[in-house]
Scaffold this motif. Structure first.
Motif, PDB file in Angstrom:
ATOM      1  N   GLU A 182       0.841  -1.199   0.000  1.00 44.63           N
ATOM      2  CA  GLU A 182       0.000   0.000   0.000  1.00 44.63           C
ATOM      3  C   GLU A 182       0.878   1.252   0.000  1.00 44.63           C
ATOM      4  OE1 GLU A 182      -3.297   0.170   2.645  1.00 44.63           O
ATOM      5  OE2 GLU A 182      -3.820  -1.949   2.388  1.00 44.63           O
ATOM      6  N   ARG A 218     -12.669   0.825   0.446  1.00 41.65           N
ATOM      7  CA  ARG A 218     -12.978   1.773   1.511  1.00 41.65           C
ATOM      8  C   ARG A 218     -13.299   1.011   2.787  1.00 41.65           C
ATOM      9  NH1 ARG A 218     -16.743   5.576   1.543  1.00 41.65           N
ATOM     10  NH2 ARG A 218     -17.804   4.958   3.455  1.00 41.65           N
ATOM     11  N   ARG A 230      -8.685   3.584  -0.154  1.00 41.41           N
ATOM     12  CA  ARG A 230      -7.465   2.851   0.180  1.00 41.41           C
ATOM     13  C   ARG A 230      -6.982   2.140  -1.079  1.00 41.41           C
ATOM     14  NH1 ARG A 230      -9.846   5.358   4.456  1.00 41.41           N
ATOM     15  NH2 ARG A 230      -9.157   4.573   6.461  1.00 41.41           N
TER      16      ARG A 230
END
Length: 289
Positions: free
Chosen positions: A157, A200, A184
């Motif tokens: 991420e 999300r 995200r």
């Protein structure tokens, strides 16, 4: 105001940059006080900043008495480019409810747009149906996130790694949404192939413990074949389950889960094919509640 007083007929005005702070304050006070005016203002001024207005407001005596916030974007599907107006937040003070449809008509009266309503609640879905909206297929399976050790795929991420990895339309999606508050981003790399997941955090039973996928880019097969690793990654980040819509993921994940009996409706108007509709460029990427 006494019971015999009738409020003056309000006027409908587009929300521009000057009107946005008052509209955001109104939504904070009257729609959801848990969401700050600053967060509402971010919805009214999205990172991609596209559109003729930010929705419409009802004004009475110079004060805001109703707001229908809108988020605009320009999308391309199957070689065709079209504008989308996402109906993001709707609130009218009770004495002025008779004028609610004037806000709706102001938005829907804009030409050559596809309209989406991705989080309608209360009596809005029924109103939307009367106005010609259709409901998107929304079959959802709640997949439990389980721990897993090992696996060959690399998951990240990290924004810098994601930016270097993505290409084509996926790179554009990330550029537009990396500052979107509710979005995200996760990349799964398997050799030279990657899958890109935008999701999300959602609440169920008031518990913010669920991930809702919003977009899948890259190679969906990479996401499907590494789903166990993805679920374990999400578990480590505090998610106990994934609200997996097949129309978003393109597959039904393997693992322990169950069908959601009453998935939340998502609606659209003006598109010939539901496949042209996704959940990006909307309040789902901009706002947690």
């Amino acid at each position: 105001m006494t019971g015999t007083q009738v409020p003056a007929r309000p006027i409908v005005v587009p929300i521009g940059e000057a009107e946005a702070p008052e509209a955001a304050e109104f939504l904070h006070r009257h729609l959801n006080p848990r969401i700050s005016p600053q967060r509402w203002l971010a919805v009214l001024a999205p990172p991609w900043a596209d559109g003729p207005n930010r929705g419409f407001a009802l004004l009475s005596g110079g004060s805001v008495v109703g707001v229908y916030a809108a988020i605009y974007s320009t999308r391309t599907r199957r070689g065709a480019t079209f504008g989308v107006c996402n109906l993001a937040a709707f609130c009218v003070l009770e004495p002025y409810r008779a004028h609610s449809l004037r806000l709706v008509r102001a938005l829907l009266g804009q030409k050559d747009l596809v309209f989406t309503d991705l989080s309608p609640s209360g009596n809005v879905p029924a109103m939307n149906e009367r106005l010609g909206f259709s409901t998107l297929p929304s079959a959802t399976r709640l997949m439990v996130c389980l721990p897993r050790i090992g696996g060959g795929a690399r998951l990240t991420e990290a924004p810098d790694v994601i930016a270097r990895t993505l290409s084509g339309p996926d790179a554009g999606v990330f550029a537009d949404h990396h500052d979107a508050a509710a979005a995200r981003h996760l990349v799964v790399q398997d050799g030279e192939r990657y899958a890109y997941l935008v999701y999300r955090r959602d609440r169920r039973k008031r518990l913010p413990l669920f991930a809702s996928p919003l977009y899948v880019g890259g190679d969906p097969v990479v996401l499907e074949s590494n789903w166990g690793a993805v679920a374990s990654h999400l578990l480590r980040r505090g998610y106990v389950g994934v609200l997996a819509e097949r129309r978003v993921l393109g597959f039904t994940p393997r693992g322990w889960g169950f069908e959601v009996r009453h998935p939340r409706p998502k609606m659209f108007k003006g598109a010939s094919d539901p496949e042209d509709i996704d959940y990006l460029y909307s309040e789902l990427t901009l706002l947690e509640w």
